[in-house]
Design a protein around this motif. Structure first.
Motif, PDB file in Angstrom:
ATOM      1  N   ASP A  29       1.001  -0.910  -0.123  1.00  0.00           N
ATOM      2  CA  ASP A  29       0.312  -0.001   0.201  1.00  0.00           C
ATOM      3  C   ASP A  29       0.533   0.855   0.008  1.00  0.00           C
ATOM      4  O   ASP A  29       0.651   2.233  -0.509  1.00  0.00           O
ATOM      5  N   PHE A  30       1.831   1.078   0.681  1.00  0.00           N
ATOM      6  CA  PHE A  30       2.961   2.653   0.496  1.00  0.00           C
ATOM      7  C   PHE A  30       3.818   2.937  -0.413  1.00  0.00           C
ATOM      8  O   PHE A  30       3.739   3.783  -0.733  1.00  0.00           O
ATOM      9  N   THR A  31       3.614   1.461  -1.001  1.00  0.00           N
ATOM     10  CA  THR A  31       4.060   1.641  -2.758  1.00  0.00           C
ATOM     11  C   THR A  31       3.947   2.273  -3.316  1.00  0.00           C
ATOM     12  O   THR A  31       4.073   2.998  -4.285  1.00  0.00           O
ATOM     13  N   LEU A  32       2.250   1.617  -3.462  1.00  0.00           N
ATOM     14  CA  LEU A  32       1.514   2.351  -4.443  1.00  0.00           C
ATOM     15  C   LEU A  32       1.426   3.879  -4.229  1.00  0.00           C
ATOM     16  O   LEU A  32       1.394   4.554  -5.079  1.00  0.00           O
ATOM     17  N   LEU A  35       4.416   5.558  -5.240  1.00  0.00           N
ATOM     18  CA  LEU A  35       4.749   5.986  -6.740  1.00  0.00           C
ATOM     19  C   LEU A  35       3.956   6.929  -7.353  1.00  0.00           C
ATOM     20  O   LEU A  35       3.904   7.551  -8.061  1.00  0.00           O
ATOM     21  N   LEU A  36       2.622   6.791  -6.511  1.00  0.00           N
ATOM     22  CA  LEU A  36       1.609   7.540  -7.075  1.00  0.00           C
ATOM     23  C   LEU A  36       1.726   9.277  -6.881  1.00  0.00           C
ATOM     24  O   LEU A  36       1.693  10.108  -7.866  1.00  0.00           O
ATOM     25  N   PHE A  37       2.527   9.308  -5.327  1.00  0.00           N
ATOM     26  CA  PHE A  37       3.013  10.661  -5.429  1.00  0.00           C
ATOM     27  C   PHE A  37       3.851  11.029  -6.055  1.00  0.00           C
ATOM     28  O   PHE A  37       3.947  12.218  -6.291  1.00  0.00           O
ATOM     29  N   PHE A  38       4.835  10.169  -7.017  1.00  0.00           N
ATOM     30  CA  PHE A  38       5.862  10.650  -7.417  1.00  0.00           C
ATOM     31  C   PHE A  38       5.877  10.743  -8.907  1.00  0.00           C
ATOM     32  O   PHE A  38       5.911  11.758  -9.849  1.00  0.00           O
ATOM     33  N   TRP A  48      -5.996  12.801 -13.110  1.00  0.00           N
ATOM     34  CA  TRP A  48      -6.981  12.450 -13.167  1.00  0.00           C
ATOM     35  C   TRP A  48      -5.765  10.847 -14.042  1.00  0.00           C
ATOM     36  O   TRP A  48      -7.351   9.878 -13.817  1.00  0.00           O
ATOM     37  N   PHE A  49      -4.945  11.360 -14.354  1.00  0.00           N
ATOM     38  CA  PHE A  49      -4.354   9.611 -14.658  1.00  0.00           C
ATOM     39  C   PHE A  49      -4.093   9.094 -13.396  1.00  0.00           C
ATOM     40  O   PHE A  49      -3.903   7.849 -13.206  1.00  0.00           O
ATOM     41  N   ILE A  50      -3.482  10.034 -12.725  1.00  0.00           N
ATOM     42  CA  ILE A  50      -2.881   9.623 -11.145  1.00  0.00           C
ATOM     43  C   ILE A  50      -4.081   8.595 -10.033  1.00  0.00           C
ATOM     44  O   ILE A  50      -4.278   7.701 -10.064  1.00  0.00           O
ATOM     45  N   VAL A  51      -5.626   9.421 -10.355  1.00  0.00           N
ATOM     46  CA  VAL A  51      -6.603   8.810  -9.713  1.00  0.00           C
ATOM     47  C   VAL A  51      -6.909   7.322 -10.302  1.00  0.00           C
ATOM     48  O   VAL A  51      -6.668   6.627 -10.145  1.00  0.00           O
ATOM     49  N   LEU A  52      -7.027   7.752 -11.521  1.00  0.00           N
ATOM     50  CA  LEU A  52      -7.099   5.785 -12.322  1.00  0.00           C
ATOM     51  C   LEU A  52      -6.156   5.111 -11.746  1.00  0.00           C
ATOM     52  O   LEU A  52      -6.497   3.844 -11.659  1.00  0.00           O
ATOM     53  N   ILE A  56      -6.768   1.371 -10.108  1.00  0.00           N
ATOM     54  CA  ILE A  56      -6.901   0.047 -10.698  1.00  0.00           C
ATOM     55  C   ILE A  56      -5.726  -1.030  -9.632  1.00  0.00           C
ATOM     56  O   ILE A  56      -5.931  -1.789  -9.932  1.00  0.00           O
ATOM     57  N   GLY A  57      -4.494   0.158  -9.708  1.00  0.00           N
ATOM     58  CA  GLY A  57      -3.546  -0.656  -8.812  1.00  0.00           C
ATOM     59  C   GLY A  57      -4.840  -0.911  -7.466  1.00  0.00           C
ATOM     60  O   GLY A  57      -3.923  -2.110  -6.946  1.00  0.00           O
TER      61      GLY A  57
END
Length: 64
Positions: A29-32, A35-38, A48-52, A56-57
């Motif tokens: 969970d932390f890794t995801l 990754l989204l933060f970076f 919108w791409f980050i949320v999508l 999915i992740g």
């Protein structure tokens, strides 16, 4: 200037207690989240791409 510091502290506290403690339960969970933060901050991808990608992740993590 002190009011700004107090507001930042309140926002961090509000983020940590309901969101972080209920969403980040395992290292994956932390890794995801990292990754989204970076992807948002350093790679400047659209929100919108980050949320999508996060949806999915998260679904893939729930399945496996």
């Amino acid at each position: 200037m002190g009011v700004n510091a107090a507001v930042v502290g309140i926002l961090i506290s509000a983020f940590y207690q309901p969101i972080w403690t209920s969403a980040i339960l395992t290292p994956i969970d932390f890794t995801l989240a990292a990754l989204l933060f970076f992807m948002l901050v350093y790679w400047k991808l659209p929100p919108w791409f980050i949320v999508l990608t996060g949806a999915i992740g998260g679904a893939l993590i729930a399945i496996f």
